[in-house]
Design an enzyme around this catalytic site. Structure first.
Site, PDB file in Angstrom:
ATOM      1  N   HIS A   1       0.808  -1.215   0.000  1.00 61.95           N
ATOM      2  CA  HIS A   1       0.000   0.000   0.000  1.00 61.95           C
ATOM      3  C   HIS A   1       0.840   1.264   0.000  1.00 61.95           C
ATOM      4  O   HIS A   1       2.037   1.254   0.277  1.00 61.95           O
ATOM      5  CB  HIS A   1      -1.002  -0.003   1.164  1.00 61.95           C
ATOM      6  CG  HIS A   1      -0.380   0.083   2.536  1.00 61.95           C
ATOM      7  ND1 HIS A   1      -0.052   1.282   3.122  1.00 61.95           N
ATOM      8  CD2 HIS A   1      -0.071  -0.877   3.430  1.00 61.95           C
ATOM      9  CE1 HIS A   1       0.445   1.056   4.334  1.00 61.95           C
ATOM     10  NE2 HIS A   1       0.448  -0.247   4.545  1.00 61.95           N
TER      11      HIS A   1
ATOM     12  N   CYS B   1       2.756  -5.054   6.825  1.00 58.43           N
ATOM     13  CA  CYS B   1       2.463  -4.692   5.447  1.00 58.43           C
ATOM     14  C   CYS B   1       3.677  -4.021   4.817  1.00 58.43           C
ATOM     15  O   CYS B   1       4.602  -3.617   5.501  1.00 58.43           O
ATOM     16  CB  CYS B   1       1.270  -3.738   5.377  1.00 58.43           C
ATOM     17  SG  CYS B   1      -0.305  -4.553   5.673  1.00 58.43           S
TER      18      CYS B   1
END
Length: 176
Positions: free
Chosen positions: A138, A157
């Site tokens: 992301h 992440c």
């Protein structure tokens, strides 16, 4: 895998991402990966979803261990962070109606969701792929961290330095 397909490789120790096609590198960028206490897992998967302006559904552990204590000290954290409180049915709850002091990691019946936008923790783009670890690639509003040599700041992440470039590449290569 045929040679015309792109392969994204995240080198976790180097905190670096490269995209290969036809045995050459077609895109590279710095990434921010998991810190020692919340490392980025090793995995192989296929990107199956590109989300623009994503909501961030705060993982339960982050919601209860990090956000809940901050909310207990000052409920203004909810508005300041552009968060919404959802009940188990996914309906928005007025945060003023919640007895925050009575809640704990073992008693937290809510979902915290951060609204979309430039200040969202996921930034403006999220790339999903199947994995049992609930991690994804992301964007991030914290662009300053890419200047650091040691980029181990996430909860697992992978935050991308050039998310738009990778998003364009993934969408351009999608022949479905």
């Amino acid at each position: 895998l045929n040679q015309s397909q792109s392969v994204i490789v995240v080198n976790i120790p180097a905190a670096y991402l490269k995209v290969y096609r036809h045995n050459g590198t077609i895109l590279e960028m710095r990434v921010i990966v998991g810190k020692r206490s919340t490392p980025t897992p090793t995995l192989t998967s296929r990107i199956n979803e590109v989300i623009l302006y994503p909501y961030w559904h705060v993982p339960y552990s982050i919601a209860t261990k990090e956000l809940l204590p901050a909310i207990k000290r000052n409920t203004g954290v909810i508005n300041a962070g552009n968060y919404q409180v959802l009940n188990s049915a996914g309906k928005i709850v007025d945060p003023g109606s919640v007895n925050w002091q009575a809640l704990s990691a073992g008693n937290f019946p809510y979902i915290i969701r951060q609204s979309t936008g430039c200040d969202n923790s996921l930034g403006l783009l999220k790339l999903n792929f199947y994995n049992p670890f609930d991690v994804y690639l992301h964007d991030t509003p914290g662009k300053n961290l890419f200047k650091k040599n040691m980029r181990f700041f996430s909860h697992g992440c992978m935050r991308m330095e050039k998310p738009t470039d990778l998003g364009h590449l993934v969408l351009k290569n999608n022949h479905n």
